[in-house]
Design a protein around this motif. Structure first.
Motif, PDB file in Angstrom:
ATOM      1  N   HIS A 192     -83.009 -16.567   4.520  1.00 56.73           N
ATOM      2  CA  HIS A 192     -82.774 -16.212   5.921  1.00 56.73           C
ATOM      3  C   HIS A 192     -82.534 -14.704   6.002  1.00 56.73           C
ATOM      4  O   HIS A 192     -81.728 -14.161   5.249  1.00 56.73           O
ATOM      5  CB  HIS A 192     -81.553 -16.967   6.453  1.00 56.73           C
ATOM      6  N   PRO A 193     -83.222 -14.003   6.907  1.00 55.64           N
ATOM      7  CA  PRO A 193     -83.109 -12.539   6.967  1.00 55.64           C
ATOM      8  C   PRO A 193     -81.673 -12.017   7.128  1.00 55.64           C
ATOM      9  O   PRO A 193     -81.300 -11.039   6.482  1.00 55.64           O
ATOM     10  CB  PRO A 193     -83.963 -12.154   8.180  1.00 55.64           C
ATOM     11  N   THR A 194     -80.872 -12.662   7.946  1.00 61.15           N
ATOM     12  CA  THR A 194     -79.496 -12.183   8.138  1.00 61.15           C
ATOM     13  C   THR A 194     -78.678 -12.374   6.877  1.00 61.15           C
ATOM     14  O   THR A 194     -77.940 -11.474   6.452  1.00 61.15           O
ATOM     15  CB  THR A 194     -78.820 -12.896   9.327  1.00 61.15           C
ATOM     16  N   ARG A 195     -78.792 -13.539   6.236  1.00 63.42           N
ATOM     17  CA  ARG A 195     -78.038 -13.778   5.001  1.00 63.42           C
ATOM     18  C   ARG A 195     -78.501 -12.846   3.890  1.00 63.42           C
ATOM     19  O   ARG A 195     -77.680 -12.342   3.115  1.00 63.42           O
ATOM     20  CB  ARG A 195     -78.148 -15.236   4.584  1.00 63.42           C
ATOM     21  N   LEU A 196     -79.787 -12.590   3.818  1.00 62.14           N
ATOM     22  CA  LEU A 196     -80.297 -11.660   2.804  1.00 62.14           C
ATOM     23  C   LEU A 196     -79.757 -10.254   3.063  1.00 62.14           C
ATOM     24  O   LEU A 196     -79.364  -9.548   2.128  1.00 62.14           O
ATOM     25  CB  LEU A 196     -81.823 -11.665   2.800  1.00 62.14           C
ATOM     26  N   THR A 197     -79.678  -9.860   4.312  1.00 67.82           N
ATOM     27  CA  THR A 197     -79.126  -8.553   4.674  1.00 67.82           C
ATOM     28  C   THR A 197     -77.652  -8.462   4.291  1.00 67.82           C
ATOM     29  O   THR A 197     -77.207  -7.453   3.725  1.00 67.82           O
ATOM     30  CB  THR A 197     -79.305  -8.291   6.184  1.00 67.82           C
TER      31      THR A 197
ATOM     32  N   PHE B  52     -76.088 -10.232   1.976  1.00 69.15           N
ATOM     33  CA  PHE B  52     -75.994 -10.261   0.520  1.00 69.15           C
ATOM     34  C   PHE B  52     -76.356  -8.904  -0.081  1.00 69.15           C
ATOM     35  O   PHE B  52     -75.658  -8.391  -0.964  1.00 69.15           O
ATOM     36  CB  PHE B  52     -76.892 -11.364  -0.030  1.00 69.15           C
ATOM     37  N   LYS B  53     -77.420  -8.315   0.410  1.00 65.37           N
ATOM     38  CA  LYS B  53     -77.838  -6.996  -0.087  1.00 65.37           C
ATOM     39  C   LYS B  53     -76.754  -5.959   0.174  1.00 65.37           C
ATOM     40  O   LYS B  53     -76.450  -5.123  -0.688  1.00 65.37           O
ATOM     41  CB  LYS B  53     -79.149  -6.583   0.576  1.00 65.37           C
ATOM     42  N   ARG B  54     -76.138  -6.018   1.355  1.00 62.48           N
ATOM     43  CA  ARG B  54     -75.074  -5.061   1.684  1.00 62.48           C
ATOM     44  C   ARG B  54     -73.866  -5.257   0.785  1.00 62.48           C
ATOM     45  O   ARG B  54     -73.235  -4.293   0.347  1.00 62.48           O
ATOM     46  CB  ARG B  54     -74.680  -5.216   3.159  1.00 62.48           C
TER      47      ARG B  54
ATOM     48  N   GLY C 158     -70.395  -3.378  -4.214  1.00 59.96           N
ATOM     49  CA  GLY C 158     -69.815  -3.509  -5.546  1.00 59.96           C
ATOM     50  C   GLY C 158     -68.722  -4.554  -5.624  1.00 59.96           C
ATOM     51  O   GLY C 158     -68.569  -5.396  -4.736  1.00 59.96           O
ATOM     52  N   TYR C 159     -67.939  -4.458  -6.685  1.00 59.59           N
ATOM     53  CA  TYR C 159     -66.941  -5.482  -6.996  1.00 59.59           C
ATOM     54  C   TYR C 159     -65.783  -5.553  -6.010  1.00 59.59           C
ATOM     55  O   TYR C 159     -65.104  -6.564  -5.935  1.00 59.59           O
ATOM     56  CB  TYR C 159     -66.403  -5.280  -8.415  1.00 59.59           C
ATOM     57  N   GLN C 160     -65.524  -4.496  -5.260  1.00 61.05           N
ATOM     58  CA  GLN C 160     -64.436  -4.544  -4.284  1.00 61.05           C
ATOM     59  C   GLN C 160     -64.831  -5.323  -3.038  1.00 61.05           C
ATOM     60  O   GLN C 160     -63.981  -5.782  -2.297  1.00 61.05           O
ATOM     61  CB  GLN C 160     -63.953  -3.134  -3.907  1.00 61.05           C
ATOM     62  N   GLY C 161     -66.123  -5.469  -2.784  1.00 60.36           N
ATOM     63  CA  GLY C 161     -66.578  -6.209  -1.621  1.00 60.36           C
ATOM     64  C   GLY C 161     -66.381  -5.436  -0.334  1.00 60.36           C
ATOM     65  O   GLY C 161     -66.112  -4.233  -0.341  1.00 60.36           O
ATOM     66  N   LEU C 162     -66.518  -6.148   0.771  1.00 57.99           N
ATOM     67  CA  LEU C 162     -66.370  -5.556   2.106  1.00 57.99           C
ATOM     68  C   LEU C 162     -65.558  -6.473   2.996  1.00 57.99           C
ATOM     69  O   LEU C 162     -65.702  -7.697   2.933  1.00 57.99           O
ATOM     70  CB  LEU C 162     -67.740  -5.375   2.773  1.00 57.99           C
TER      71      LEU C 162
ATOM     72  N   CYS D   3     -65.402 -10.154   1.518  1.00 59.94           N
ATOM     73  CA  CYS D   3     -66.493 -10.900   0.897  1.00 59.94           C
ATOM     74  C   CYS D   3     -66.964 -10.111  -0.315  1.00 59.94           C
ATOM     75  O   CYS D   3     -67.134  -8.889  -0.235  1.00 59.94           O
ATOM     76  CB  CYS D   3     -67.661 -11.077   1.862  1.00 59.94           C
ATOM     77  N   VAL D   4     -67.174 -10.822  -1.415  1.00 57.95           N
ATOM     78  CA  VAL D   4     -67.568 -10.189  -2.673  1.00 57.95           C
ATOM     79  C   VAL D   4     -68.676 -11.016  -3.301  1.00 57.95           C
ATOM     80  O   VAL D   4     -68.620 -12.250  -3.310  1.00 57.95           O
ATOM     81  CB  VAL D   4     -66.370 -10.132  -3.654  1.00 57.95           C
ATOM     82  N   VAL D   5     -69.669 -10.339  -3.842  1.00 51.26           N
ATOM     83  CA  VAL D   5     -70.765 -11.026  -4.525  1.00 51.26           C
ATOM     84  C   VAL D   5     -70.239 -11.701  -5.785  1.00 51.26           C
ATOM     85  O   VAL D   5     -69.425 -11.137  -6.514  1.00 51.26           O
ATOM     86  CB  VAL D   5     -71.895 -10.027  -4.884  1.00 51.26           C
ATOM     87  N   GLU D   6     -70.716 -12.900  -6.033  1.00 51.75           N
ATOM     88  CA  GLU D   6     -70.467 -13.594  -7.300  1.00 51.75           C
ATOM     89  C   GLU D   6     -71.570 -13.130  -8.251  1.00 51.75           C
ATOM     90  O   GLU D   6     -72.652 -13.704  -8.307  1.00 51.75           O
ATOM     91  CB  GLU D   6     -70.509 -15.113  -7.102  1.00 51.75           C
TER      92      GLU D   6
END
Length: 98
Positions: A15-20, A22-24, A29-33, A73-76
């Motif tokens: 999904h374009p919004t979720r991909l956006t 995730f990319k952001r 980085g590890y601190q997230g947003l 939110c932080v990437v796994e």
């Protein structure tokens, strides 16, 4: 990585919004947003953002942590690496000399 988990991750990233989002988060980085920063950047309603974040969390692609009143939110990154590795590990395997 199990094929079902990979399929779910790819479905959610399709999904374009979720991909956006995730990319952001990868860029952050590890601190997230903070969720509020993501909402401000994307200019989407909070309920819509919440839906997309929930989908990414359920696929194991991101995690959330609370610091006081702020939700981050932080990437796994382990999951991200598993998705990438799934394809890299198979690359050109049929072309190996016998």
């Amino acid at each position: 990585m199990e094929i079902e988990k990979l399929a779910k991750a790819l479905k959610e990233l399709g999904h374009p919004t979720r991909l956006t989002i995730f990319k952001r988060l990868i860029k952050a980085g590890y601190q997230g947003l903070p969720v509020g920063d993501i909402q401000e950047e994307l200019k989407i309603p909070g309920s819509t953002l919440s839906h997309h974040i929930s989908s990414l969390v359920s696929a194991g692609l991101i995690a959330q942590r609370r610091e006081g009143r702020t939700l981050f939110c932080v990437v796994e990154y382990g999951q991200l690496q598993a998705v990438v590795s799934f394809f890299q590990d198979e690359c050109c395997i049929d072309m190996a000399p016998k």
